[in-house]
Design a protein around this motif. Structure first.
Motif, PDB file in Angstrom:
ATOM      1  N   ARG A 198       0.134  -1.211   0.197  1.00 60.26           N
ATOM      2  CA  ARG A 198      -0.079   0.017  -0.394  1.00 60.26           C
ATOM      3  C   ARG A 198       0.983   1.351  -0.413  1.00 60.26           C
ATOM      4  N   THR A 239      -7.020  -2.084  -5.525  1.00 61.61           N
ATOM      5  CA  THR A 239      -8.391  -2.139  -3.916  1.00 61.61           C
ATOM      6  C   THR A 239      -8.787  -0.613  -3.270  1.00 61.61           C
ATOM      7  N   HIS A 240      -9.668  -0.890  -2.127  1.00 58.09           N
ATOM      8  CA  HIS A 240     -10.261   0.040  -1.815  1.00 58.09           C
ATOM      9  C   HIS A 240      -9.594   1.775  -1.616  1.00 58.09           C
ATOM     10  N   GLN A 288     -10.948  -3.816  -6.781  1.00 54.12           N
ATOM     11  CA  GLN A 288     -10.513  -5.393  -6.098  1.00 54.12           C
ATOM     12  C   GLN A 288     -10.145  -5.538  -5.036  1.00 54.12           C
ATOM     13  N   PRO A 289     -10.705  -7.007  -4.603  1.00 53.06           N
ATOM     14  CA  PRO A 289     -10.969  -7.003  -3.390  1.00 53.06           C
ATOM     15  C   PRO A 289      -9.711  -7.045  -2.159  1.00 53.06           C
ATOM     16  N   THR A 290      -8.331  -7.580  -2.944  1.00 52.79           N
ATOM     17  CA  THR A 290      -6.909  -7.746  -2.394  1.00 52.79           C
ATOM     18  C   THR A 290      -6.332  -7.399  -3.756  1.00 52.79           C
ATOM     19  N   PRO A 291      -4.705  -6.722  -3.118  1.00 53.78           N
ATOM     20  CA  PRO A 291      -3.878  -6.721  -4.405  1.00 53.78           C
ATOM     21  C   PRO A 291      -3.225  -7.852  -4.738  1.00 53.78           C
TER      22      PRO A 291
END
Length: 918
Positions: free
Chosen positions: A117, A162-163, A195-198
């Motif tokens: 991140r 992601t978010h 996307q929910p995950t990297p």
């Protein structure tokens, strides 16, 4: 910072804007500037209690216990960089980013999503700009450095898909505050889904896809692979990385739900926000829209609407600045298309696991761990579960979907428990996230999606191919899957390969082999069992490989033996499958004949234990096979048992085989058995009876004009002559055997004779000439991939090096010999290598090691029934006497007992682990 904090930490990442350009244009100035940059940042970080845990080029990665300290370090670093007087042609401006969260510390390095991140946040900034995430801002609170403020930049979508992240900019009166817009997804038109995950572990593939699409030559790139390889996720991440390079945006079109190729144009038009009118079709409106625009169009799951490929070709013809990135299980077939086969994730070798900190760097393992943590907080890779995790990833072929589904089971199963259940992959790997498309919620669904695209004949070929193990050639598929000529194998294989259900590999002599990922293979086996034709296909498979084994049998002693060995090695898994089927009760006589034909292959390639198991099973389960087949199988069993050092068990089948060949009047078979039995007697120490029996075998071999048996008997007689100190005769016999073997092109026998002559020269002190023979023997053994002979040659080279007092090289060669012999289960050669290492240890004054190894050797020789030669016994006695002269009797006795108590495995581990010590 004296130590490395764990748990919740604040990370500061930095890099230099435009560094690549500066290095290319001003390398000398950049070198000097970078050194000053590094000094400034390192000082700022350390003065604020931080630690630099990694540098990559000009990038710094630093960790802090507290966010205020990290913020202070960033501000101090920026101020110092701006205050520095730089060369006008090489002004350094660094961008910085801070993010806080959980991170796993191992060996001074950090791992986990928090690092991903902060790296993405850094990529959004500009030189001289410092960005904070909401987490970093919250932890910094009101403890900002004097005069510093945070400017709210709003929620932004970073390039990990992601978010969104709430971003803040650190400002100060003495630093610039205005910068170009942040480089986030919001700055270019796109519809890329969150996307929910990297993405994990696809850096190389993302870079390769981007590189291709950046080039002027490629306008259509198709990512191809079977279900579950991660084509969609790879296309999305590549699209993100390319976003800044397409002025008019990046657009993602999901076609998984579409079945009608004629509606693809409508779906694309809807993505662009275009409306079909009475005056203009959807295809025309899309053509008009893209004609002058610079954009990237991503077409996902194109395989079931592949008939719409001409529409894509038309777009590319009319729009020179358009690039299309497609994902499909089959190529689109458009002119100018470039295919990119999406590979499985990188896998470790479960049999040779690296240390944990290295293992976690494998993409497949890292994906498993990260997804396991998502369902079970605190999951970590440990020494206990690492082998199971690696094995799971390997058995799932490195498929991301399969690994993610497996990791989701850690909620209720440990990796060790999961591995035991992995025999039924398709049942275990279900229950994916409900937010995923149905085809991705189970592995069966992902593969079934591809299967549903097959025509009738392709489905027949697909399920029949399931009978193969480890790969299949065209010849084998035609014999097993289409004995009457239907279905067409050539067309069918091409179709299945195009649909990513088969992969082509290169086999021996460049013959194409076709393999299935094991997850797909299991699905095909289900379909074969459901079809009602499994028994017939298995019979055809066993008959074909029985024929191949018998065709190969005489060639294993001839000039093309290496090529045939390679071919049998490539088909080894298929032979195993055929033997399992036939010896399982379906056709035991066929299985016995096949095992009998294969024993020389097992012997030459070091598969001793496996060969013994198959031959014993075949001999125990059949009484109807011809006596000649039974005699051959018994002879093979005896030879393999002898190579394992199991002399006691080898004697009975050897004598039984000899009696059968004699009864059959088979002179060649009788000659071989007499020679083998004579050599067995030599190993047991009965030199006189051994010589007599081998002489009789040689006479019979000469009568039958079997050159291979003649050369073998001559070599065995030479060995016996050497032990009886008749070295002149030994040289004559070896020379005749060598000449005969060379004339026949028998690589294995040539290598063995050269090595034996080398041993003879070592014992007489001619080490220089011995090593010449050993080196030629080693070259031939490697050509034949004869692992046993390779180990024996290393042993000879080690003995020769020891004889020249080059003990360091001797130890290395003897360790190579020990490992080679241990890997194939050649127990006698293992013991002989241990003897050599014991002698070297004594010569290097490592008398504790020497005594323990001799204690192990003596006990193991007795336990395994391996007799001593006079030379070996003399060496042992001299070494023991030397150790006693340098160590007290109590120490010698204790070391001896420690060695004598070791198992063979413990002795090998001790020798390899302690040779370098003392």
């Amino acid at each position: 910072m004296a130590d490395s904090p764990g748990g919740t930490v604040t990370l500061l990442f930095t890099d230099i804007e435009g560094s690549t350009r500066l290095w290319e244009e001003k390398p000398e100035a950049m070198r000097s500037a970078l050194a000053r940059h590094d000094e400034i940042l390192k000082e700022a970080i350390e003065q604020h209690g931080g630690r630099v845990f990694k540098t990559v080029g000009d990038a710094f990665c630093a960790v802090f216990r507290d966010a205020p300290d990290a913020t202070g370090a960033a501000l101090a670093g920026q101020r110092a960089l701006f205050a520095k007087e730089w060369d006008e042609a090489c002004v350094i401006r660094a961008r910085m980013a801070l993010h806080a969260g959980e991170a796993e510390e191992r060996g001074g390095d950090y791992f986990g999503p928090t690092l991903n991140r902060v790296a993405r946040l850094l990529s959004a900034g500009h030189g001289g700009q410092t960005l904070l995430s909401l987490a970093a801002k919250t932890l910094a609170g009101d403890q900002l450095p004097s005069g510093a403020e945070l400017r709210d930049m709003g929620e932004r979508r970073l390039k990990d898909l992601t978010h969104p992240e709430h971003v803040f900019q650190l400002t100060a009166p003495d630093l610039p505050a205005e910068f170009p817009p942040l480089k986030t997804l919001d700055e270019r038109r796109n519809n890329l889904p969150v996307q929910p995950t990297p993405l994990i572990g696809r850096g190389r593939e993302v870079a390769e896809v981007c590189e291709r699409l950046r080039g002027p030559e490629i306008h259509l790139l198709t990512l191809i692979g079977p279900g579950g390889t991660g084509k969609t996720r790879l296309s999305l991440q590549a699209s993100v990385e390319l976003l800044d390079e397409f002025r008019d945006g990046v657009f993602f079109v999901e076609l998984a739900a579409e079945r009608d190729p004629s509606l693809v144009a409508t779906t694309v038009a809807r993505t662009f926000g275009l409306i079909e009118t009475a005056d203009q079709t959807a295809e025309e409106s899309v053509n008009d829209y893209v004609r002058s625009r610079e954009l990237l169009l991503v077409l996902d799951n194109f395989e079931q609407v592949v008939d719409a490929a001409p529409f894509v070709g038309g777009l590319l013809s009319s729009a020179p600045k358009l690039r299309v990135l497609a994902t499909s299980r089959i190529a689109l077939g458009v002119y100018g298309e470039t295919e990119y086969a999406v590979p499985p994730m990188e896998l470790p070798d479960p049999k040779r696991l690296p240390p944990l900190d290295i293992l976690d760097r494998y993409a497949s393992v890292r994906l498993f761990v990260e997804r396991a943590r998502a369902v079970k907080a605190g999951f970590a890779l440990t020494a206990e579960n690492a082998p199971a995790v690696a094995e799971i990833c390997a058995r799932l072929d490195g498929l991301p979907l399969a690994i993610e589904l497996a990791a989701s089971r850690t909620r209720v199963l440990t990796p060790q428990a999961m591995l035991k259940r992995l025999g039924d992959r398709l049942k275990l790997l279900a229950g994916g996230a409900r937010s995923l498309p149905a085809r991705q919620q189970t592995l069966r669904g992902a593969i079934g999606w591809s299967h549903d695209l097959l025509g009738g004949e392709d489905r027949i070929l697909f399920r029949r191919m399931a009978v193969f193990a480890g790969g299949r050639t065209f010849e084998a598929m035609e014999a097993v899957c289409a004995p009457e000529g239907e279905p067409d194998v050539l067309d069918g294989v091409q179709s299945l390969a195009e649909k990513s259900l088969l992969r082509q590999e290169e086999g021996p002599e460049n013959e194409p082999r076709f393999v299935m990922l094991e997850t797909i293979h299991e699905y095909a086996r289900e379909k074969l069992e459901e079809s009602g034709e499994a028994d017939e296909i298995k019979r055809l498979h066993a008959e074909y490989f029985h024929f191949l084994a018998e065709e190969a049998e005489p060639e294993l002693k001839g000039p093309e033996q290496v090529e045939w060995m390679d071919r049998l090695e490539a088909e080894h898994d298929n032979f195993r499958a055929a033997l399992s089927w036939s010896l399982g009760g379906s056709d035991a006589a066929l299985g016995l004949r096949m095992a009998k034909a294969l024993w020389r292959f097992w012997w030459a390639r070091g598969h001793f234990g496996e060969g013994v198991q198959w031959l014993e099973q075949a001999l125990a389960g059949d009484a109807a096979a011809p006596m000649s087949a039974r005699a051959g199988a018994l002879s093979g069993l005896a030879n393999l048992l002898r190579e394992q050092g199991d002399l006691e068990r080898a004697r009975a089948p050897m004598e039984e085989a000899l009696a059968m060949y004699h009864e059959l009047g088979d002179a060649a078979g009788t000659a071989v058995c007499m020679t083998d039995l004579g050599f067995h007697l030599y190993i047991e120490g009965d030199d006189e009876r051994a010589a007599e029996l081998i002489e009789r075998g040689l006479a019979l071999a000469r009568e039958s004009k079997d050159e291979w048996s003649i050369a073998d008997a001559l070599a065995m007689l030479a060995v016996v002559a050497t032990i009886r100190d008749d070295r002149d005769r030994a040289v004559v016999l070896w020379t005749e055997s060598l000449m005969m073997s060379r004339s026949r092109g028998d690589v294995r026998t040539i290598s063995a004779n050269l090595a034996n002559m080398g041993y003879q020269l070592v014992s007489s002190g001619d080490h220089e000439q011995a090593e010449l023979l050993f080196e030629e023997a080693l070259t031939l053994a490697r050509k034949a991939k004869d692992r046993q002979q390779i180990g024996l040659v290393f042993l000879g080279l080690g003995m020769s090096a020891s004889g020249r007092d080059d003990y360091e090289r001797a130890a290395a060669l003897l360790e190579d010999s020990l490992m080679a012999s241990w890997e194939i289960g050649d127990k006698q050669s293992v013991v002989e290598s241990l003897e050599g290492l014991a002698g070297v240890a004594g010569a290097r004054d490592k008398h504790g090691l020497e005594t323990r190894l001799w204690g192990a050797v003596v006990a193991l020789r007795e336990a395994l029934g391996i007799p001593w030669s006079s030379i070996e016994r003399a060496l042992h006695e001299r070494s023991l006497e030397s150790a006693r002269s340098r160590l007290d009797e109590t120490t010698v006795a204790a070391a001896w007992e420690e060695g004598a108590a070791m198992t063979l495995e413990e002795a090998v581990a001790y020798a390899l682990g302690k040779e370098a010590g003392g």
